[in-house]
Design a protein around this motif. Structure first.
Motif, short mmCIF file in Angstrom:
data_model
loop_
_atom_site.label_atom_id
_atom_site.label_comp_id
_atom_site.label_asym_id
_atom_site.label_seq_id
_atom_site.Cartn_x
_atom_site.Cartn_y
_atom_site.Cartn_z
N PRO A 385 0.81 -1.23 0.00
CA PRO A 385 0.00 0.00 0.00
C PRO A 385 0.84 1.27 0.00
N THR A 386 2.04 1.20 0.56
CA THR A 386 2.91 2.38 0.58
C THR A 386 3.40 2.76 -0.81
N ASP A 387 3.34 1.82 -1.77
CA ASP A 387 3.79 2.10 -3.14
C ASP A 387 2.95 3.18 -3.81
N PHE A 388 1.72 3.40 -3.29
CA PHE A 388 0.81 4.34 -3.93
C PHE A 388 1.06 5.79 -3.50
N CYS A 389 1.84 5.98 -2.44
CA CYS A 389 2.12 7.35 -1.93
C CYS A 389 0.82 8.12 -1.74
N ASP A 390 -0.14 7.49 -1.07
CA ASP A 390 -1.48 8.07 -0.93
C ASP A 390 -2.02 7.67 0.44
N GLN A 391 -2.25 8.67 1.29
CA GLN A 391 -2.72 8.39 2.63
C GLN A 391 -4.08 7.70 2.64
N THR A 392 -4.92 8.02 1.66
CA THR A 392 -6.23 7.38 1.61
C THR A 392 -6.12 5.88 1.33
N VAL A 393 -5.07 5.49 0.61
CA VAL A 393 -4.82 4.07 0.36
C VAL A 393 -4.45 3.36 1.66
N ILE A 394 -3.60 3.98 2.45
CA ILE A 394 -3.17 3.38 3.73
C ILE A 394 -4.39 3.16 4.62
N GLU A 395 -5.26 4.16 4.67
CA GLU A 395 -6.46 4.06 5.51
C GLU A 395 -7.38 2.94 5.01
N PHE A 396 -7.56 2.85 3.69
CA PHE A 396 -8.40 1.80 3.12
C PHE A 396 -7.80 0.42 3.42
N TYR A 397 -6.50 0.30 3.25
CA TYR A 397 -5.82 -0.97 3.48
C TYR A 397 -6.02 -1.45 4.92
N LYS A 398 -5.85 -0.54 5.87
CA LYS A 398 -6.01 -0.91 7.28
C LYS A 398 -7.44 -1.35 7.58
N GLN A 399 -8.41 -0.61 7.01
CA GLN A 399 -9.81 -0.97 7.23
C GLN A 399 -10.13 -2.33 6.62
N ALA A 400 -9.59 -2.58 5.44
CA ALA A 400 -9.88 -3.86 4.76
C ALA A 400 -9.33 -5.04 5.55
N LEU A 401 -8.09 -4.91 6.03
CA LEU A 401 -7.52 -5.99 6.83
C LEU A 401 -8.32 -6.21 8.11
N LYS A 402 -8.78 -5.12 8.69
CA LYS A 402 -9.58 -5.22 9.90
C LYS A 402 -10.89 -5.96 9.64
N GLN A 403 -11.41 -5.84 8.42
CA GLN A 403 -12.66 -6.51 8.07
C GLN A 403 -12.44 -7.93 7.56
N GLY A 404 -11.21 -8.40 7.61
CA GLY A 404 -10.94 -9.78 7.26
C GLY A 404 -10.43 -10.03 5.86
N TYR A 405 -10.21 -8.98 5.07
CA TYR A 405 -9.66 -9.15 3.73
C TYR A 405 -8.18 -9.50 3.83
N SER A 406 -7.70 -10.33 2.93
CA SER A 406 -6.28 -10.67 2.90
C SER A 406 -5.49 -9.54 2.26
N HIS A 407 -4.19 -9.58 2.42
CA HIS A 407 -3.31 -8.60 1.77
C HIS A 407 -3.49 -8.66 0.26
N ASP A 408 -3.50 -9.88 -0.31
CA ASP A 408 -3.61 -10.03 -1.76
C ASP A 408 -4.93 -9.50 -2.29
N ASP A 409 -6.03 -9.79 -1.60
CA ASP A 409 -7.34 -9.31 -2.06
C ASP A 409 -7.43 -7.80 -1.98
N THR A 410 -6.87 -7.23 -0.93
CA THR A 410 -6.91 -5.78 -0.78
C THR A 410 -6.05 -5.09 -1.84
N MET A 411 -4.87 -5.66 -2.10
CA MET A 411 -4.01 -5.08 -3.13
C MET A 411 -4.64 -5.22 -4.51
N ARG A 412 -5.37 -6.29 -4.73
CA ARG A 412 -6.07 -6.45 -6.01
C ARG A 412 -7.07 -5.32 -6.20
N MET A 413 -7.82 -5.00 -5.17
CA MET A 413 -8.78 -3.89 -5.26
C MET A 413 -8.06 -2.59 -5.57
N LEU A 414 -6.98 -2.33 -4.85
CA LEU A 414 -6.26 -1.07 -5.03
C LEU A 414 -5.63 -0.98 -6.42
#
Length: 555
Positions: A385-414
């Motif tokens: 998520p840090t590759d995007f240089c976007d704070q909104t991406v970091i926030e989305f990533y944290k929320q997604a992991l908290k909701q049970g999404y995997s790293h791969d699934d979240t990165m696919r969305m992004l």
């Protein structure tokens, strides 16, 4: 007399990512010059360059620190002058991006404003005092957080930035600002450019800073009603454009109004108002989240085209602009995911890309093709998520992991929805290092689909070959000047009629992965068909993403 830009096909070039001529991993002006023959062969008549001015590159050139010079990573002023000359020799035109809402915090104006709180340049920017409980107000920045940052100088005031904190907004209420921006535009017009794309012009007027968003909270919130489309925008715009046309009567003024409704598009481009010639709105694209998760922001959830919503929106735009100006037709740009990542069918990728291009670009309007779209380039894939240089991406990533999404699934969305991966290097030849973009590691790297110009150049069935055919058809009188009617069709079908005098064409597109039965068009002959189309009684069965162009026979 009709303006020269009425029948243009525009190609948007992100300079850092088109062609690297000096092998430093960054595209440049000389690289663009090298590729003029390719653009000419594609049928392009105008190119639009994203910003090439001197910049700290906090926002990839939209944070300008010197409007009168070229960023050294992209080339020199001599390179730009040569580009203009070469394009004009080929009968082509150049539009420059004009960043008018803000500058970089490294611009001499802002540096002076910091150093001299009572000096001339302080009023070039927007300042306010903090309230007892925090920022001057609770307006939110498009880049996350507040629109306010503390003066890095000696005062306790805050400066306004609608985007990144390193990009302070200009105070267009100050006549000196308006004069300074006019001088910059004049400088480039005198260099020989043919037009300007007015970046974020809808934000140059702001509401009273004392007005909070009434939401019972001090937490920053996006509040376009307080910093977009306010009355002063047209006042400033009208004056600015009139002065440009006094210098160059045939200048093409293309406005970017991301959130403009059909009614606002009409106002900004009405000839009697003397403002823009044509206006881009992001609202011409209508989509929806496939399977929305209410516990996550929708911004980076996977989306699909809302066909019925887009029918209504494009019909509304066409109706409002019918006797006013030409709509702007585009599928992608640097501020959104690529067409092939965003809307293409997973099962019928190539056919869907041909169909989507036909459905949009043959409508009444000015096409803008984003570099690489014509070969089906997709977004790059980033790993973290840090590759995007976007704070909104970091926030989305944290929320997604908290909701049970995997790293791969979240990165696919992004990777499928974010704008940054849409800015990868142009894929010229997969047999060369970095697909012929550069011998050096590109400034923006990542994996992506294996498509390239070299392969598609010689394949008559490729997307590139089809774009050449489509652009040639677009330039015919019927599809340049004809009126348009978007038909009321069944779900999944996009059909429109173009008419010029007694010449009538009907474009019919199945925008789904399923076969659909569509009523036959009486007394018509087929000009083009792509995909499986067969008669079925008094209907025609269109296979997945099949489309036809039919001319109605004259009586």
């Amino acid at each position: 007399m009709e303006s020269w830009h009425a029948n243009q096909v525009i190609y948007q070039i992100y300079p850092k990512s088109f062609q690297d001529s000096n092998e430093d991993g960054v595209g440049d002006i000389q690289g663009i010059i090298q590729r003029i023959p390719y653009l000419k062969s594609l049928g392009i008549t105008t190119i639009w360059l994203n910003p090439i001015y001197v910049s700290p590159q906090i926002d990839n050139g939209y944070d300008v620190s010197n409007y009168y010079a070229i960023d050294e990573t992209l080339g020199s002023m001599a390179d730009v002058e040569l580009l203009i000359k070469r394009l004009h020799i080929e009968g082509m035109h150049l539009i420059m991006d004009f960043v008018m809402n803000h500058t970089s915090d490294q611009h001499p104006w802002f540096k002076d404003a910091i150093q001299h709180p009572h000096g001339l340049y302080r009023d070039y920017y927007l300042w306010a005092n903090a309230k007892e409980d925090g920022y001057p107000n609770n307006w939110g920045s498009f880049f996350g957080g507040s629109v306010w940052s503390i003066d890095p100088g000696t005062t306790d005031q805050y400066y306004f930035h609608l985007f990144d904190r390193h990009m302070p907004d200009l105070n267009w209420h100050n006549p000196e600002v308006r004069n300074s921006m006019l001088e910059i535009a004049k400088y480039w017009i005198e260099k020989g450019i043919d037009g300007l794309r007015l970046d974020a012009f809808i934000h140059i007027d702001k509401a009273n800073f004392n007005q909070d968003v009434p939401n019972d909270s001090n937490k920053p919130v996006i509040a376009e009603e307080f910093y977009a489309h306010l009355p002063g925008v047209q006042t400033y715009l009208k004056q600015f454009c009139a002065q440009l046309r006094a210098i160059k009567p045939d200048i093409f003024i293309l406005g970017e109004a991301a959130s403009a409704s059909p009614e606002l598009l009409m106002e900004y481009s009405r000839p009697a108002n003397g403002e823009c010639d044509a206006v881009i709105t992001f609202k011409s694209l209508v989509d929806k989240v496939e399977n929305p998760d209410i516990k996550l922001p929708t911004s980076f959830q996977l989306k699909q085209l809302d066909i019925e919503g887009m029918k209504r929106q494009l019909a509304a735009i066409e109706t409002k602009l019918a006797d006013v100006s030409l709509p702007v037709l585009y599928w992608s740009n640097h501020d959104m995911a690529r067409l092939a990542s965003r809307y293409a069918s997973k099962c019928y990728r190539l056919q869907s890309l041909k169909c989507l291009a036909t459905m949009l670009y043959l409508q009444r309007g000015i096409p803008i093709i984003y570099y690489g779209e014509e070969i089906g380039m997709q977004n790059l894939s980033q790993e973290q998520p840090t590759d995007f240089c976007d704070q909104t991406v970091i926030e989305f990533y944290k929320q997604a992991l908290k909701q049970g999404y995997s790293h791969d699934d979240t990165m696919r969305m992004l990777n499928h929805t974010h704008k940054l991966p849409a800015r990868g290097g142009m894929q010229w030849d997969l047999q060369q290092t970095n697909a012929g973009f550069s011998e050096h590691v590109p400034w923006l790297d990542g994996t992506t689909i294996a498509v390239d110009v070299a392969t598609e150049q010689t394949d008559p069935h490729s997307l590139l070959s089809y774009y050449r055919t489509l652009i040639k058809l677009k330039k015919t009188e019927l599809f340049t000047d004809g009126i348009e009617i978007i038909e009321n069709t069944s779900k999944g079908v996009f059909q429109f009629t173009r008419q010029l005098g007694r010449s009538v064409a009907v474009v019919t597109c199945n925008l789904t992965d399923q076969s659909l039965d569509i009523p036959q068009i009486p007394a018509a002959h087929l000009q083009m068909v792509e995909g499986e189309v067969r008669p079925s009684g008094d209907m025609m069965t269109y296979g997945p993403w099949a489309f036809t162009i039919k001319h109605v026979l004259e009586e």
